[in-house]
Design a protein around this motif. Structure first.
Motif, mmCIF file in Angstrom:
data_model
loop_
_atom_site.group_PDB
_atom_site.id
_atom_site.type_symbol
_atom_site.label_atom_id
_atom_site.label_comp_id
_atom_site.label_asym_id
_atom_site.label_seq_id
_atom_site.Cartn_x
_atom_site.Cartn_y
_atom_site.Cartn_z
ATOM 1 N N SER A 79 46.865 74.203 44.234
ATOM 2 C CA SER A 79 46.002 75.380 44.108
ATOM 3 C C SER A 79 44.569 74.866 44.034
ATOM 4 C CB SER A 79 46.303 76.149 42.819
ATOM 5 O OG SER A 79 47.619 76.619 42.824
ATOM 6 N N HIS A 80 43.680 75.538 44.730
ATOM 7 C CA HIS A 80 42.274 75.145 44.701
ATOM 8 C C HIS A 80 41.535 76.065 43.736
ATOM 9 C CE1 HIS A 80 42.834 72.260 47.903
ATOM 10 N NE2 HIS A 80 43.579 73.171 48.522
ATOM 11 N N LEU A 81 40.799 75.466 42.793
ATOM 12 C CA LEU A 81 40.124 76.205 41.738
ATOM 13 C C LEU A 81 38.692 76.548 42.137
ATOM 14 C CD1 LEU A 81 41.298 73.907 38.792
ATOM 15 C CD2 LEU A 81 42.320 76.067 39.529
ATOM 16 N N ASP A 82 38.194 77.654 41.626
ATOM 17 C CA ASP A 82 36.810 78.048 41.859
ATOM 18 C C ASP A 82 35.844 77.235 41.002
ATOM 19 O OD1 ASP A 82 37.561 79.976 43.715
ATOM 20 O OD2 ASP A 82 37.775 81.524 42.173
ATOM 21 N N ASN A 83 36.277 76.872 39.793
ATOM 22 C CA ASN A 83 35.437 76.102 38.874
ATOM 23 C C ASN A 83 35.952 74.675 38.756
ATOM 24 O OD1 ASN A 83 33.903 78.408 38.258
ATOM 25 N ND2 ASN A 83 35.412 79.039 36.731
ATOM 26 N N GLU A 84 35.036 73.725 38.623
ATOM 27 C CA GLU A 84 35.417 72.322 38.476
ATOM 28 C C GLU A 84 35.956 72.048 37.076
ATOM 29 O OE1 GLU A 84 32.263 69.595 39.313
ATOM 30 O OE2 GLU A 84 32.357 69.944 41.465
ATOM 31 N N THR A 109 51.331 71.763 34.085
ATOM 32 C CA THR A 109 50.172 71.868 34.969
ATOM 33 C C THR A 109 49.299 70.629 34.863
ATOM 34 O OG1 THR A 109 48.816 72.997 33.306
ATOM 35 C CG2 THR A 109 50.137 74.382 34.774
ATOM 36 N N ALA A 114 45.271 69.534 36.224
ATOM 37 C CA ALA A 114 44.055 70.014 36.874
ATOM 38 C C ALA A 114 42.948 68.985 36.724
ATOM 39 C CB ALA A 114 43.616 71.345 36.270
ATOM 40 N N THR A 154 38.554 70.381 41.474
ATOM 41 C CA THR A 154 38.901 71.751 41.872
ATOM 42 C C THR A 154 40.355 71.841 42.325
ATOM 43 O OG1 THR A 154 38.061 71.336 44.097
ATOM 44 C CG2 THR A 154 36.531 72.347 42.518
ATOM 45 N N THR A 155 41.178 70.922 41.837
ATOM 46 C CA THR A 155 42.582 70.847 42.234
ATOM 47 C C THR A 155 43.489 71.102 41.037
ATOM 48 O OG1 THR A 155 42.074 69.249 43.982
ATOM 49 C CG2 THR A 155 44.346 69.314 43.202
ATOM 50 N N LYS A 156 44.549 71.881 41.272
ATOM 51 C CA LYS A 156 45.530 72.150 40.228
ATOM 52 C C LYS A 156 46.927 72.190 40.846
ATOM 53 C CE LYS A 156 46.976 75.563 36.800
ATOM 54 N NZ LYS A 156 46.722 76.878 36.213
#
Length: 190
Positions: A148-153, A171, A173, A176-178
């Motif tokens: 999943s690509h995150l909007d926040n670092e 999980t 993270a 910007t990767t999770k």
């Protein structure tokens, strides 16, 4: 003061000064670790899960594909090998994982990560040549998990447990990767 006591105090002072100089100039034990140790746990009824790991920081670096290369085994953190502990038998994305302790290894990629639960305990994550210490013959679980690509670092690598939907996920993270690894608790039949 007698002669022996003076000698003892001078000797102790010299040893203390030497240890201080060594730790300050060589080991620098007074500064905080760049990748501090951490542990995260999850408890529900009789289930107890825990992960012990080290948390590297992004520090304005490009993380995945650079600092952590794609298509190569990563120790999933820094320093010591990351350890996953469960007190009950689990299904990890449909694969049986008996209760116990495991080292956790990953192969990051842009859209899919490979995740390994390895039943050998390693004292460190890499050898002297900076190669991961993982031995594939000890892998118990080998799965692929979508990214999943995150909007926040996320500045510091973070492992956690998510149970917000009633399902348990392990999980990970960073930047910007999770990823989220599905965990199912096996019910004991009586």
């Amino acid at each position: 003061m007698n002669y022996f006591l003076k000698r003892l105090l001078i000797g102790l002072f010299l040893i203390a000064a030497g240890l201080f100089c060594y730790s300050y100039f060589v080991e620098n034990i007074f500064s905080p670790r760049l990748s501090p140790q951490d542990a995260v746990s999850f408890q529900m009824n009789d289930l107890k899960l825990e992960v012990k790991y080290n948390r590297p920081s992004k520090r304005e670096r490009e993380v995945f594909g650079a600092l952590v290369p794609y298509n190569e085994v990563w120790r999933t953190g820094a320093n010591e090998a990351t350890v996953f502990i469960t007190n009950q038998d689990l299904m990890i994305d449909g694969i049986f994982l008996p209760q116990g302790s495991y080292t956790l290894w990953t192969v990051p990629n842009e859209e899919l990560w490979q995740v390994f639960f390895n039943n050998k305990m390693y004292p460190w994550g890499v050898n002297e040549a900076m190669e991961p210490m993982r031995e594939p013959q000890f892998d118990i679980v080998d799965i692929h998990v979508p990214v999943s690509h995150l909007d926040n670092e996320v500045e510091q690598f973070t492992i956690g447990f998510d149970n917000t939907t009633g399902n348990i996920f392990l999980t990970m993270a960073w930047d910007t990767t999770k990823i989220a690894i599905p965990i199912e608790v096996l019910k004991l039949t009586q």
